[in-house]
Design a protein around this motif. Structure first.
Motif, short mmCIF file in Angstrom:
data_model
loop_
_atom_site.label_atom_id
_atom_site.label_comp_id
_atom_site.label_asym_id
_atom_site.label_seq_id
_atom_site.Cartn_x
_atom_site.Cartn_y
_atom_site.Cartn_z
N HIS A 267 1.32 1.73 13.57
CA HIS A 267 1.96 2.15 12.33
C HIS A 267 2.99 1.12 11.83
N GLU B 48 4.22 11.35 8.79
CA GLU B 48 5.42 10.54 9.10
C GLU B 48 6.60 11.41 9.55
N SER C 261 11.01 9.95 -0.05
CA SER C 261 10.21 9.30 1.00
C SER C 261 10.00 10.22 2.19
N ALA C 262 8.78 10.17 2.73
CA ALA C 262 8.47 10.94 3.94
C ALA C 262 9.25 10.41 5.14
N HIS D 293 5.62 -1.75 7.64
CA HIS D 293 4.25 -1.66 8.15
C HIS D 293 3.76 -3.07 8.47
N PRO E 221 11.25 7.00 -3.73
CA PRO E 221 10.21 8.03 -3.75
C PRO E 221 9.07 7.73 -2.79
N SER E 222 8.33 8.79 -2.48
CA SER E 222 7.20 8.70 -1.54
C SER E 222 5.92 8.35 -2.28
N GLY E 223 5.08 7.57 -1.59
CA GLY E 223 3.71 7.37 -2.08
C GLY E 223 3.59 6.59 -3.37
N HIS F 236 11.99 0.64 7.15
CA HIS F 236 10.72 0.95 7.80
C HIS F 236 9.69 -0.03 7.29
N GLY G 113 0.81 -1.23 0.00
CA GLY G 113 0.00 0.00 0.00
C GLY G 113 0.83 1.26 0.00
N THR G 114 2.02 1.19 -0.55
CA THR G 114 3.00 2.29 -0.71
C THR G 114 3.78 2.61 0.56
C1 LIG Z 1 -0.21 4.09 3.35
S1 LIG Z 1 1.37 4.69 3.58
C2 LIG Z 1 1.25 6.06 4.69
C3 LIG Z 1 2.53 6.80 4.91
C4 LIG Z 1 3.58 5.96 5.57
O1 LIG Z 1 3.40 5.49 6.68
C5 LIG Z 1 4.81 5.67 4.92
O2 LIG Z 1 5.65 4.90 5.42
C6 LIG Z 1 5.05 6.33 3.61
O3 LIG Z 1 6.35 6.33 3.22
P1 LIG Z 1 6.75 6.96 1.80
O4 LIG Z 1 8.12 6.39 1.60
O5 LIG Z 1 5.78 6.46 0.78
O6 LIG Z 1 6.73 8.44 1.94
#
Ligand SMILES: CSCCC(=O)C(=O)COP(=O)(O)O
Ligand SMILES: [Zn+2]
Length: 237
Positions: free
Chosen positions: A195, A170, A95-96, A117, A52-54, A115, A35-36
């Motif tokens: 989380h 985050e 990435s966040a 989930h 990258p993020s998201g 990291h 889920g990213t």
């Molecule tokens: C459904 S992901 C929500 C954001 C989060 O917890 C995360 O780890 C996102 O990391 P990203 O690298 O996609 O910025």
């Protein structure tokens, strides 16, 4: 192709820009980065490679990777003024988790941070309602290093992993993660309630195997607690 693209284009399968996509696919398949969410960063001396993020983490390509200098030339605020050696051509954001990954470099001299989930990590934060997850007398404790980067723990050591409270964004976990790392210098990771978990190591191999050991310990700890078994044994076995 720009000159900076040479920082992420390599035939070497162990180049961080090739490893991050490969490892993210592996982590996706075991439910760590679905889920990213979640991810891995790798620091190679003075360069940090970040996804990258998201985006779907299992579909990342080497050209999607950001490269940042380490240390940062100026101390970045959590969200702005970050310095890059290379940005992807696509309209992507780093990435966040970047400020949290940075904690592992600055406070532990880590070479990689993961990291996840993982539901095992999340369930552990729900069943251990205080500020730490603890478990003793498990063989997999021996796969975890003191502070994530020191000597391996012994079978007779009790594993202690701090738990911090989640925040809506985050990036805002940076200070509470750093505070937990200062309060628990021997911990190899930090759990984030509802989380997931951050785990680091001297290099990506050690970060990966420690995350595997910790995930196993979260899973078995959760199962033991749900079965009514104690997760800490007082006596030496
Ligand atoms: C459904 S992901 C929500 C954001 C989060 O917890 C995360 O780890 C996102 O990391 P990203 O690298 O996609 O910025
Ligand atoms: Zn996350």
């Amino acid at each position: 192709m720009s000159e900076a693209d040479n920082l992420v284009i390599s035939q070497d399968p162990t180049h961080p820009a090739n490893l991050i996509p490969e490892l993210c696919r592996l982590f996706y398949n075991i439910g760590w980065v679905t889920g990213t969410g979640g991810g891995i960063c790798i620091r190679d001396n003075d360069k940090v490679y970040i996804a990258p993020s998201g985006v779907q983490k299992e579909r990342i390509e080497p050209t999607h990777i950001f490269v940042l200098p380490y240390p940062q030339v100026q101390s970045p605020s959590p969200h702005t003024d970050r310095v890059f050696l290379r940005r992807p051509a696509l309209d992507l954001k780093e990435s966040a988790c970047t400020p949290l990954f940075w904690n592992s470099f600055d406070l532990r001299n880590a070479g990689s941070c993961i990291h996840t989930h993982s539901q095992h990590a999340v369930m552990a934060t729900l069943l251990w309602k205080g500020s730490v997850f603890t478990i003793s007398h498990q063989e997999m404790i021996k796969g975890v290093r003191i502070g994530g980067v020191g000597k391996a723990l012994s079978y007779l050591d009790t594993l202690v992993i701090p738990i911090i409270e989640n925040t809506p964004n985050e990036e805002d976990l940076k200070d509470s993660m750093a505070a937990a790392m200062e309060e628990y210098p021997d911990a190899a990771g930090v759990l984030v309630r509802r989380h997931g978990v951050y785990v680091w190591g001297l290099d990506w191999q050690k970060a990966k195997t420690q995350t595997e050991c910790l995930d196993y310990l979260f899973e078995i700890g959760v199962k033991m607690k749900l079965a009514g078994l104690p997760t800490i044994l007082e006596e030496q076995i």
